[in-house]
Design a protein around this motif. Sequence first.
Motif, mmCIF file in Angstrom:
data_model
loop_
_atom_site.group_PDB
_atom_site.id
_atom_site.type_symbol
_atom_site.label_atom_id
_atom_site.label_comp_id
_atom_site.label_asym_id
_atom_site.label_seq_id
_atom_site.Cartn_x
_atom_site.Cartn_y
_atom_site.Cartn_z
ATOM 1 N N ARG A 71 4.654 4.003 12.908
ATOM 2 C CA ARG A 71 3.688 3.265 13.245
ATOM 3 C C ARG A 71 2.685 2.736 12.397
ATOM 4 N NH1 ARG A 71 -0.538 5.312 18.021
ATOM 5 N NH2 ARG A 71 -1.797 3.747 17.902
ATOM 6 N N ALA A 72 1.902 3.840 11.579
ATOM 7 C CA ALA A 72 1.092 3.832 10.724
ATOM 8 C C ALA A 72 1.645 2.697 9.682
ATOM 9 C CB ALA A 72 0.819 5.277 9.934
ATOM 10 N N ALA A 73 2.970 2.728 9.044
ATOM 11 C CA ALA A 73 3.338 1.935 7.996
ATOM 12 C C ALA A 73 3.322 0.543 8.585
ATOM 13 C CB ALA A 73 4.754 2.277 7.637
ATOM 14 N N MET A 97 0.712 -1.165 -0.043
ATOM 15 C CA MET A 97 0.114 0.054 -0.045
ATOM 16 C C MET A 97 0.940 0.876 0.148
ATOM 17 S SD MET A 97 -2.486 1.422 3.272
ATOM 18 C CE MET A 97 -3.088 -0.291 3.402
ATOM 19 N N LYS A 98 0.456 2.357 -0.731
ATOM 20 C CA LYS A 98 1.020 3.549 -0.792
ATOM 21 C C LYS A 98 0.137 4.426 -0.145
ATOM 22 C CE LYS A 98 0.095 4.680 -5.556
ATOM 23 N NZ LYS A 98 0.680 4.999 -6.791
ATOM 24 N N ALA A 99 0.764 5.515 0.780
ATOM 25 C CA ALA A 99 -0.024 6.552 1.577
ATOM 26 C C ALA A 99 0.291 8.041 1.258
ATOM 27 C CB ALA A 99 0.308 6.352 2.893
ATOM 28 N N ILE A 129 2.273 -0.285 5.018
ATOM 29 C CA ILE A 129 2.383 0.722 3.884
ATOM 30 C C ILE A 129 3.925 0.659 3.482
ATOM 31 C CG2 ILE A 129 2.766 3.263 3.651
ATOM 32 C CD1 ILE A 129 0.459 3.495 5.892
ATOM 33 N N ASP A 130 4.225 1.227 2.336
ATOM 34 C CA ASP A 130 5.363 1.141 1.383
ATOM 35 C C ASP A 130 5.740 2.714 1.509
ATOM 36 O OD1 ASP A 130 7.838 1.315 -0.280
ATOM 37 O OD2 ASP A 130 6.721 0.221 -2.171
ATOM 38 N N LEU A 131 6.796 2.994 2.494
ATOM 39 C CA LEU A 131 7.025 4.232 2.838
ATOM 40 C C LEU A 131 7.693 4.868 1.581
ATOM 41 C CD1 LEU A 131 8.224 3.798 6.391
ATOM 42 C CD2 LEU A 131 6.075 5.176 5.625
ATOM 43 N N ARG A 132 8.424 4.142 0.883
ATOM 44 C CA ARG A 132 9.348 4.738 -0.272
ATOM 45 C C ARG A 132 8.496 5.088 -1.337
ATOM 46 N NH1 ARG A 132 13.448 -0.220 -1.313
ATOM 47 N NH2 ARG A 132 11.264 -1.280 -0.879
ATOM 48 N N ALA A 133 7.286 4.716 -1.352
ATOM 49 C CA ALA A 133 6.187 4.681 -2.481
ATOM 50 C C ALA A 133 5.305 6.037 -2.027
ATOM 51 C CB ALA A 133 5.330 3.629 -2.961
#
Length: 199
Positions: free
Chosen positions: A115-117, A1-3, A122-126
């Motif tokens: 924490r959300a990731a 998932m991306k955010a 979540i894919d933080l890099r995206a």
Amino acid sequence: MKAIFLDQEGTLVNDIPFNAEPRRIHLVSGAGAALRLLAELDYRLFVVCNQSGIAHGCFTEAAMGPVSDRLGDLLFREQLVLAGYYYCPHHPLGTVSEYACACACRKPSPGMLLRAAHEHAIDLRASWMIGDILHDVEAGNRAGCRTLLIDNGSETEWRLGPRRLPTRIAPDLYSAALLIAEHGEREDVRPQAGARPLG
């Protein structure tokens, strides 16, 4: 998932300092169109905000439930879903002893994003962090996100550093969404490693 991680006051909603009254919370101009564009690009929407008013005794932590509900309702009216609401109640100079401390969640620390990731895969890099001060930018950079500063006058100190340089700068949230969409298009057309041109 991306955010898309959104700061609250000054970025997502009109900036009223230490406001925890739901009826006074309103989306910034153009927020609905901006966030619909990002949702169409498959981003999930998260709020990550410092709420030092809790540490300073302006309101209690119980006020955050109605605030989160209000934001969820405002986004629902725009055919949007708020995937998560994260807040930091701490401040080192707070007057409420329970919350008067240094912590890993108060921006510019990246704790809320991490924490959300963890909780939402979540894919933080995206992903992107959007905020109106450089503390937001630093938190996003430290978490490994791309970052976007909304230059609306909220940042007054401009203490720069390697982690405080945004990926992009925009004057408002709708312009920010357009820049993120444009960035994604450029990524999509970038040649894959080892690919050979045709012909």
